[in-house]
Motif scaffolding. Sequence first.
Motif, mmCIF file in Angstrom:
data_model
loop_
_atom_site.group_PDB
_atom_site.id
_atom_site.type_symbol
_atom_site.label_atom_id
_atom_site.label_comp_id
_atom_site.label_asym_id
_atom_site.label_seq_id
_atom_site.Cartn_x
_atom_site.Cartn_y
_atom_site.Cartn_z
ATOM 1 N N ARG A 39 -11.670 7.017 -9.337
ATOM 2 C CA ARG A 39 -11.901 5.760 -9.640
ATOM 3 C C ARG A 39 -11.920 6.448 -11.438
ATOM 4 N N GLU A 54 -1.222 -5.844 -8.521
ATOM 5 C CA GLU A 54 -0.871 -4.358 -7.990
ATOM 6 C C GLU A 54 0.227 -3.470 -7.991
ATOM 7 N N ARG A 91 2.832 2.061 -3.237
ATOM 8 C CA ARG A 91 2.077 2.126 -4.979
ATOM 9 C C ARG A 91 1.881 3.842 -4.351
ATOM 10 N N MET A 92 1.600 4.137 -2.560
ATOM 11 C CA MET A 92 1.443 5.522 -2.773
ATOM 12 C C MET A 92 2.324 6.447 -2.444
ATOM 13 N N ASP A 144 -10.838 1.578 -2.169
ATOM 14 C CA ASP A 144 -10.880 0.349 -3.785
ATOM 15 C C ASP A 144 -10.421 -0.596 -3.468
ATOM 16 N N VAL A 145 -8.789 -0.835 -2.396
ATOM 17 C CA VAL A 145 -7.896 -1.474 -2.676
ATOM 18 C C VAL A 145 -8.532 -2.203 -1.071
ATOM 19 N N ARG A 162 -4.399 9.758 -4.782
ATOM 20 C CA ARG A 162 -3.993 8.213 -5.127
ATOM 21 C C ARG A 162 -4.399 7.666 -3.511
ATOM 22 N N SER A 198 -1.883 5.552 6.004
ATOM 23 C CA SER A 198 -2.312 5.936 5.007
ATOM 24 C C SER A 198 -1.891 7.896 5.056
ATOM 25 N N LEU A 246 0.910 -1.035 0.420
ATOM 26 C CA LEU A 246 -0.218 0.268 0.207
ATOM 27 C C LEU A 246 0.997 1.449 0.639
ATOM 28 N N LEU A 294 -1.478 5.698 -11.175
ATOM 29 C CA LEU A 294 -1.282 5.928 -9.508
ATOM 30 C C LEU A 294 -0.619 7.450 -9.771
ATOM 31 N N LEU A 330 -6.359 3.946 -3.524
ATOM 32 C CA LEU A 330 -6.667 3.010 -2.652
ATOM 33 C C LEU A 330 -6.565 2.322 -1.903
#
Length: 303
Positions: A153, A101, A20-21, A125-126, A118, A59, A17, A110, A122
């Motif tokens: 989205r 992923e 990806r951020m 939706d993830v 972003r 996050s 996570l 992203l 995440l």
Amino acid sequence: MANDQALAALRPRLFRLAYRMLGLRQEAEDAVQEAFLRWHARQPEDVRSMEAWLVTVLSRLCVDRLRALQVEREAYIGPWLPEPLVAMEPPADQATELASELSMALLLVLQRLSAEERVGFLMHDVFDCAYADIATALGKSEAACRQLVHRARERVGRDKPRFEVSEAAHQRLVQQYVQAVQARDAGRIAELLAPEAVYLSDGGGKVGASRRPIIGARRIARLEIGVLGKLPPDFSIEAGRVNGRTGAIARIDGRIFAVSSFETDGARILSVMRVLNPEKLTGVDTNLARPASASALPAAARR
């Protein structure tokens, strides 16, 4: 002890996570570690879910870090690509999940979102987080977070990779490309690329790299051959696992100096994404396992 085991079990998913951020391995690891430290410092007892609490805190940490990195990213020289994750073959039951992923093409989509979009996308939706948790992480109302996630989205749906390609078909194309590069065969390189293929190279101003995207199969093939002509005899390239899919790892004197990811449609290569910035390669694992059918040509074939 039970908490420690639960945290250890969550670490890989939380890292993915954060990665990806942020798009940077060490930054992601630091953010996860800070989230764990905050958990241990507070030992919250009234939370409904350890994972939900950690995702929210993580996050928020990533949003703060992205804001701090914004000026640096805006001043970056040439295309900015995420730091590649180069690793040994993942367990078979995780390979498909990791590829979907962590693919470089999806990470680039992203990165085009704002930091808040972003994170909101995440989380919802993830990780299936509630809007209340997203609101806490972003410091916004739930209504604002709903709108933010909806916009994100739509953008991801519009810009995400267009093709679902099996790993076998993807691997075959990448291995053929690696062999064409090893053989210095410009014609074959061009044949493997889609006519409007895109080449992105991230040197960060620290090494020679194209500062703009190169578009077109023949232009990319000429570039590849031109670069090969400037490299020393101990250059080598082989297929390897990059961000969950087959990619290419290039070395000079045994040292990794370039890592490439590819987007394919199963018949041609649509994009080549190459990280050359040495600062993004310092954490690359050099204990690599090649894909089962990958092969590197002997040195004589590269001359």
